[in-house]
Design a protein around this motif. Structure first.
Motif, PDB file in Angstrom:
ATOM      1  N   SER A 212       0.837  -1.218   0.000  1.00  0.00           N
ATOM      2  CA  SER A 212       0.000   0.000   0.000  1.00  0.00           C
ATOM      3  C   SER A 212       0.868   1.263   0.000  1.00  0.00           C
ATOM      4  O   SER A 212       0.547   2.242  -0.665  1.00  0.00           O
ATOM      5  CB  SER A 212      -0.942   0.003   1.213  1.00  0.00           C
ATOM      6  OG  SER A 212      -0.182  -0.179   2.393  1.00  0.00           O
ATOM      7  N   GLU A 213       2.008   1.229   0.696  1.00  0.00           N
ATOM      8  CA  GLU A 213       2.836   2.449   0.768  1.00  0.00           C
ATOM      9  C   GLU A 213       3.716   2.639  -0.470  1.00  0.00           C
ATOM     10  O   GLU A 213       3.947   3.735  -0.930  1.00  0.00           O
ATOM     11  CB  GLU A 213       3.732   2.404   2.018  1.00  0.00           C
ATOM     12  CG  GLU A 213       2.962   2.595   3.319  1.00  0.00           C
ATOM     13  CD  GLU A 213       3.847   2.345   4.546  1.00  0.00           C
ATOM     14  OE1 GLU A 213       3.308   2.352   5.673  1.00  0.00           O
ATOM     15  OE2 GLU A 213       5.088   2.133   4.365  1.00  0.00           O
ATOM     16  N   GLN A 214       4.234   1.517  -1.012  1.00  0.00           N
ATOM     17  CA  GLN A 214       5.190   1.661  -2.125  1.00  0.00           C
ATOM     18  C   GLN A 214       4.662   1.065  -3.431  1.00  0.00           C
ATOM     19  O   GLN A 214       5.328   1.128  -4.456  1.00  0.00           O
ATOM     20  CB  GLN A 214       6.514   0.952  -1.772  1.00  0.00           C
ATOM     21  CG  GLN A 214       7.177   1.444  -0.496  1.00  0.00           C
ATOM     22  CD  GLN A 214       8.392   0.577  -0.138  1.00  0.00           C
ATOM     23  OE1 GLN A 214       8.990  -0.092  -0.992  1.00  0.00           O
ATOM     24  NE2 GLN A 214       8.763   0.567   1.138  1.00  0.00           N
ATOM     25  N   GLY A 215       3.499   0.395  -3.357  1.00  0.00           N
ATOM     26  CA  GLY A 215       2.955  -0.215  -4.575  1.00  0.00           C
ATOM     27  C   GLY A 215       3.790  -1.381  -5.057  1.00  0.00           C
ATOM     28  O   GLY A 215       3.681  -1.835  -6.186  1.00  0.00           O
ATOM     29  N   ARG A 216       4.665  -1.879  -4.146  1.00  0.00           N
ATOM     30  CA  ARG A 216       5.549  -3.000  -4.537  1.00  0.00           C
ATOM     31  C   ARG A 216       4.973  -4.323  -4.052  1.00  0.00           C
ATOM     32  O   ARG A 216       4.556  -4.434  -2.892  1.00  0.00           O
ATOM     33  CB  ARG A 216       6.928  -2.846  -3.872  1.00  0.00           C
ATOM     34  CG  ARG A 216       7.942  -2.028  -4.619  1.00  0.00           C
ATOM     35  CD  ARG A 216       9.201  -1.861  -3.742  1.00  0.00           C
ATOM     36  NE  ARG A 216       9.897  -3.142  -3.579  1.00  0.00           N
ATOM     37  CZ  ARG A 216      10.624  -3.470  -2.502  1.00  0.00           C
ATOM     38  NH1 ARG A 216      10.688  -2.675  -1.471  1.00  0.00           N
ATOM     39  NH2 ARG A 216      11.234  -4.616  -2.424  1.00  0.00           N
ATOM     40  N   GLN A 217       4.946  -5.324  -4.941  1.00  0.00           N
ATOM     41  CA  GLN A 217       4.562  -6.674  -4.518  1.00  0.00           C
ATOM     42  C   GLN A 217       5.804  -7.367  -3.992  1.00  0.00           C
ATOM     43  O   GLN A 217       6.792  -7.494  -4.711  1.00  0.00           O
ATOM     44  CB  GLN A 217       4.021  -7.456  -5.721  1.00  0.00           C
ATOM     45  CG  GLN A 217       3.645  -8.888  -5.393  1.00  0.00           C
ATOM     46  CD  GLN A 217       2.514  -8.966  -4.378  1.00  0.00           C
ATOM     47  OE1 GLN A 217       1.431  -8.475  -4.607  1.00  0.00           O
ATOM     48  NE2 GLN A 217       2.811  -9.562  -3.221  1.00  0.00           N
ATOM     49  N   VAL A 218       5.803  -7.750  -2.753  1.00  0.00           N
ATOM     50  CA  VAL A 218       6.933  -8.502  -2.208  1.00  0.00           C
ATOM     51  C   VAL A 218       6.440  -9.893  -1.809  1.00  0.00           C
ATOM     52  O   VAL A 218       5.239 -10.095  -1.595  1.00  0.00           O
ATOM     53  CB  VAL A 218       7.553  -7.779  -0.997  1.00  0.00           C
ATOM     54  CG1 VAL A 218       8.327  -6.550  -1.433  1.00  0.00           C
ATOM     55  CG2 VAL A 218       6.494  -7.450   0.047  1.00  0.00           C
ATOM     56  N   ILE A 219       7.339 -10.834  -1.759  1.00  0.00           N
ATOM     57  CA  ILE A 219       6.957 -12.228  -1.540  1.00  0.00           C
ATOM     58  C   ILE A 219       7.554 -12.761  -0.256  1.00  0.00           C
ATOM     59  O   ILE A 219       8.747 -12.539   0.020  1.00  0.00           O
ATOM     60  CB  ILE A 219       7.454 -13.109  -2.713  1.00  0.00           C
ATOM     61  CG1 ILE A 219       6.858 -12.611  -4.036  1.00  0.00           C
ATOM     62  CG2 ILE A 219       7.105 -14.568  -2.501  1.00  0.00           C
ATOM     63  CD1 ILE A 219       5.343 -12.569  -4.045  1.00  0.00           C
ATOM     64  N   TYR A 220       6.719 -13.460   0.493  1.00  0.00           N
ATOM     65  CA  TYR A 220       7.174 -14.164   1.703  1.00  0.00           C
ATOM     66  C   TYR A 220       6.870 -15.639   1.500  1.00  0.00           C
ATOM     67  O   TYR A 220       5.698 -16.026   1.394  1.00  0.00           O
ATOM     68  CB  TYR A 220       6.453 -13.624   2.930  1.00  0.00           C
ATOM     69  CG  TYR A 220       6.712 -14.394   4.219  1.00  0.00           C
ATOM     70  CD1 TYR A 220       5.681 -14.627   5.134  1.00  0.00           C
ATOM     71  CD2 TYR A 220       7.980 -14.882   4.560  1.00  0.00           C
ATOM     72  CE1 TYR A 220       5.894 -15.310   6.321  1.00  0.00           C
ATOM     73  CE2 TYR A 220       8.203 -15.569   5.745  1.00  0.00           C
ATOM     74  CZ  TYR A 220       7.159 -15.778   6.631  1.00  0.00           C
ATOM     75  OH  TYR A 220       7.386 -16.464   7.808  1.00  0.00           O
ATOM     76  N   ALA A 221       7.935 -16.430   1.355  1.00  0.00           N
ATOM     77  CA  ALA A 221       7.745 -17.877   1.177  1.00  0.00           C
ATOM     78  C   ALA A 221       7.612 -18.500   2.564  1.00  0.00           C
ATOM     79  O   ALA A 221       8.597 -18.641   3.299  1.00  0.00           O
ATOM     80  CB  ALA A 221       8.930 -18.461   0.416  1.00  0.00           C
TER      81      ALA A 221
END
Ligand code: CAP
Ligand code: MG
Length: 429
Positions: A212-221
């Motif tokens: 929401s803050e950076q518009g970046r999709q990050v992944i947590y496996a």
């Protein structure tokens, strides 16, 4: 053992690849046993036993016997052989049965000193009888909305022991420093010091915050490793909390456990950690080559799997051997295999700013590269450690991979976090 039937050893026999599974073996035995094992291996791993039985008909023998169709003596006690197994011996969509057949009893025969399964080829229809990856390489990019590789990530450290809030902070700081992929370490599941649900919910809240803050999709496996029932519950928890990726220790969980999760179709990519593979794959003359496991897990349907770094802390510590090992495993993940999607290789283990450039040169673009100590060992902590790794990737993509030129590059280009990392690693004052 009396394998007098020459049916089991027919060098240079022509077979139809679409009607046979062809397996490459390395064989070590005593010199006077060599021809005997050329018969024993196909016999023991198809329809034979130590003597002819009344219930064995010539029809069974001719139609269903495996055959050594090629043999090459390396020395008088070491040979490479190809064995053709009629496809009728195999049950579609059943990896445990396939491995029991050509990688089962044969390993225990007293006529052999060593045996290694180096590779196998299957008919198209047989490959397509398996689920295969739901996402694969392209799916990881498209579905997870992450830019083309190499994808940089980390493993939360310490391997075990940190409470959920510290685990989540390590993750958040790594993402904030520019990494896209963060995974649990392989033995991290649901210990008292870091309960699964507490850990997962905290980390996924941070992932939402980044989005929401950076518009970046990050992944947590998220490591869901456990009994099948437990893995299902954990996968549901991850999915219900907006998780984007499941991690499974695929060797310790086993083929069926992984396939069960795959076939639940959670709609989440499976990150396959291969802990314990070394007990099976490491010996050059005995066991099962990693590319065989890689191919089997691809058929089962993992989306990304660890296959080595060439330059890190795992493997043989010999560049040429490690290159052969990693390249051939990665080839098994991407070569045509029925209609199955290609699987993303993961390079991990001793990765840091001083070797990531070489790893990128060797394995990019389609690779996930994860560094644990290489990020969290940075003097300023995880966020700067992440930044230093991103900066080293930038240099690597420009072909700057050796330590001293990389250090000079970090100074010339004001890459402060990388410079600090290198100062520590290269013992600069
Ligand atoms: C790496 C790692 C990886 C292994 C995997 C570890 O940590 O988390 O699990 O290296 O090896 O626990 O050692 P570091 P592979 O980055 O701190 O070394 O990919 O060869 O299976
Ligand atoms: Mg680990």
């Amino acid at each position: 053992m009396s394998y007098e039937d020459n049916v089991f050893y027919q060098p240079d026999l022509e077979v139809e690849p679409e009607e046979n599974v062809i397996v490459d073996f390395d064989v070590v035995t005593t010199a006077n046993n060599m021809e005997r094992v050329f018969r024993e291996i196909p016999a023991e791993s198809s329809v034979g036993t130590w003597q002819r039985v009344w219930s064995m008909s010539d029809d069974i023998l001719q139609k269903l016997s495996a055959k050594t169709i090629h043999s090459q003596l390396i020395t008088d006690t070491h040979a490479k052989i190809k064995v053709a197994y009629p496809i009728e011996l195999f049950e579609p969509n059943n990896i445990p049965q396939m491995m029991s057949l050509f990688a089962g009893n044969v390993f225990g025969m007293n006529s052999l000193q060593y045996l290694r399964v180096n590779d196998f080829e299957v008919p198209t229809d047989f490959a397509n009888s398996f689920p295969g990856p739901a996402f694969g390489i392209q799916g990881i990019y498209d579905t997870l909305g992450i830019e083309k590789g190499p994808i940089l990530g980390t493993i939360v450290k310490p391997k075990l022991g940190a409470p959920p809030e510290v685990h989540a902070k390590v993750t958040m700081d790594s993402w904030s420093g520019g990494l896209q992929w963060v995974k649990d370490d392989e033995p991290q599941t649901n210990q008292d010091f870091c309960p699964f649900e507490d850990r997962i919910s905290r980390v996924l809240e941070y992932a939402d915050q980044i989005k929401s803050e950076q518009g970046r999709q990050v992944i947590y496996a998220c490591n869901i490793t456990g009994t099948i029932e437990t893995m299902v519950k954990r996968a549901e928890y991850v999915k219900d909390h907006g998780g984007k990726c499941l991690m499974i220790d695929v060797v310790t969980v086993g083929f069926s456990g992984v396939q069960y999760i795959r076939e639940q179709n959670f709609g989440l990519p499976i990150h396959a950690h291969r802990a314990m593979h070394g007990a099976i794959t490491r010996h050059h003359q005995h066991g099962i080559h990693m590319k065989v496991l890689a191919k089997a897990y691809r058929m089962i349907g993992v989306d990304a799997i660890h296959t080595g770094t060439i330059y890190g802390k795992m493997g043989y510590g010999k560049i040429d051997e490690d290159k052969k090992e990693v390249f051939s495993s990665n080839q098994a993940l991407t070569d045509k295999l029925g209609n199955l999607k290609p699987v993303m290789p993961i390079a991990s283990g001793g990765v840091g700013v001083t070797n990531i450039g070489k790893i990128i040169q060797a394995l990019a673009p389609n690779v996930i590269i994860t560094a644990g100590g290489g990020v969290h060992g940075h003097p300023n902590g995880s966020q700067d450690g992440a930044k230093s790794l991103v900066q080293a990737k930038e240099a690597g993509l420009q072909g700057i991979v050796d330590e001293e030129p990389l250090y000079q590059w970090s100074i010339d280009n004001n890459k402060e976090e990388l410079q600090i990392a290198l100062k520590k690693l290269l013992n600069k004052d």
